[in-house]
Structures are given as C-alpha cells and as structure tokens.
Design an enzyme around this catalytic site. Structure first.
Site, PDB file in Angstrom:
ATOM      1  N   ASP A  89     -10.504  32.649 -20.133  1.00 44.85           N
ATOM      2  CA  ASP A  89     -11.236  32.799 -21.389  1.00 44.85           C
ATOM      3  C   ASP A  89     -10.401  32.406 -22.611  1.00 44.85           C
ATOM      4  O   ASP A  89     -10.858  32.510 -23.739  1.00 44.85           O
ATOM      5  CB  ASP A  89     -11.777  34.225 -21.537  1.00 44.85           C
ATOM      6  CG  ASP A  89     -10.674  35.271 -21.608  1.00 44.85           C
ATOM      7  OD1 ASP A  89      -9.545  34.962 -21.191  1.00 44.85           O
ATOM      8  OD2 ASP A  89     -10.958  36.383 -22.073  1.00 44.85           O
ATOM      9  N   GLU A  90      -9.169  31.933 -22.401  1.00 43.05           N
ATOM     10  CA  GLU A  90      -8.320  31.469 -23.490  1.00 43.05           C
ATOM     11  C   GLU A  90      -8.318  29.940 -23.521  1.00 43.05           C
ATOM     12  O   GLU A  90      -8.492  29.293 -22.499  1.00 43.05           O
ATOM     13  CB  GLU A  90      -6.890  31.980 -23.297  1.00 43.05           C
ATOM     14  CG  GLU A  90      -6.788  33.486 -23.363  1.00 43.05           C
ATOM     15  CD  GLU A  90      -5.380  33.971 -23.079  1.00 43.05           C
ATOM     16  OE1 GLU A  90      -4.439  33.152 -23.086  1.00 43.05           O
ATOM     17  OE2 GLU A  90      -5.231  35.179 -22.848  1.00 43.05           O
TER      18      GLU A  90
END
Length: 109
Positions: A89-90
């Site tokens: 999710d980064e």
C-alpha cells in the site's frame, strides 16, 4: 509444488522421483499424480525483468528521467528503475543513476 514430508523443504523432480532439496534430509518420494506436467524449472526462467539496485548494477539502457537533478554534478538526466521496497500500500521507490557522473540515489514518491 511438492514438499518433503520429513522436513517440509521443497522437493525437486529428478528422473521421475521427487528429491528433498535439504542436504541434511535427502528424503525421496514418488511424484504426485498429474503434477509432473505442472512443474516449472527455475533454471529455464529468465531474469530479464529483474531490477538491479545494488552498487554494481547496470542502469544503462533503462528508462531515462529528465525531472531530476544530480546533486553532485547538476546534470538533469538519469537512468532509473522502480522497485517496491515497502508494503504493497506504499508507493514504489525509484533508483537513479546520473548519466553524467554515475552518482546513485533513491527517490521516494
């Protein structure tokens, strides 16, 4: 994929028999029915899509970024590669190499 019943290591197909890759174990077993056709040898896979980010990596021929400036020589072009260094999710990390002086650095989105 088949795993060793003795130690849990991955097994490889050798002459129609499954052999444990753990040198300390060495267990063998018959191939599970229908799995022989599904095995893919990692030796046959290519590394064309591997992204090299270590010190000796060859960036030449990779995409070129013109939106960066090298802090060492002031040149405005660098080769770059992108790698997911954090969790999914980064945003990914861009690794740069200056086309002029060869300096390497990271860029975070």
């Amino acid at each position: 994929m088949q795993f060793c019943d003795e130690c849990g290591s991955m097994m490889v197909s050798v002459d129609g028999e499954m052999v444990c890759q753990n040198d300390d174990c060495g267990a063998t077993s018959e191939q599970e029915e229908g799995l022989a056709e599904q095995f893919t040898s990692t030796e046959a896979q290519s590394d064309d899509d591997v992204i090299e980010t270590e010190e000796g990596a060859n960036f030449e021929g990779k995409p070129t970024a013109t939106d960066v400036v090298c802090e060492e020589c002031g040149h405005g072009e660098a080769w770059y590669t992108i790698k997911q260094t954090g969790s999914a999710d980064e945003p990914p990390t861009r690794f740069f190499k200056c086309k002029e002086c060869g300096r390497r650095w990271r860029g975070y989105s």
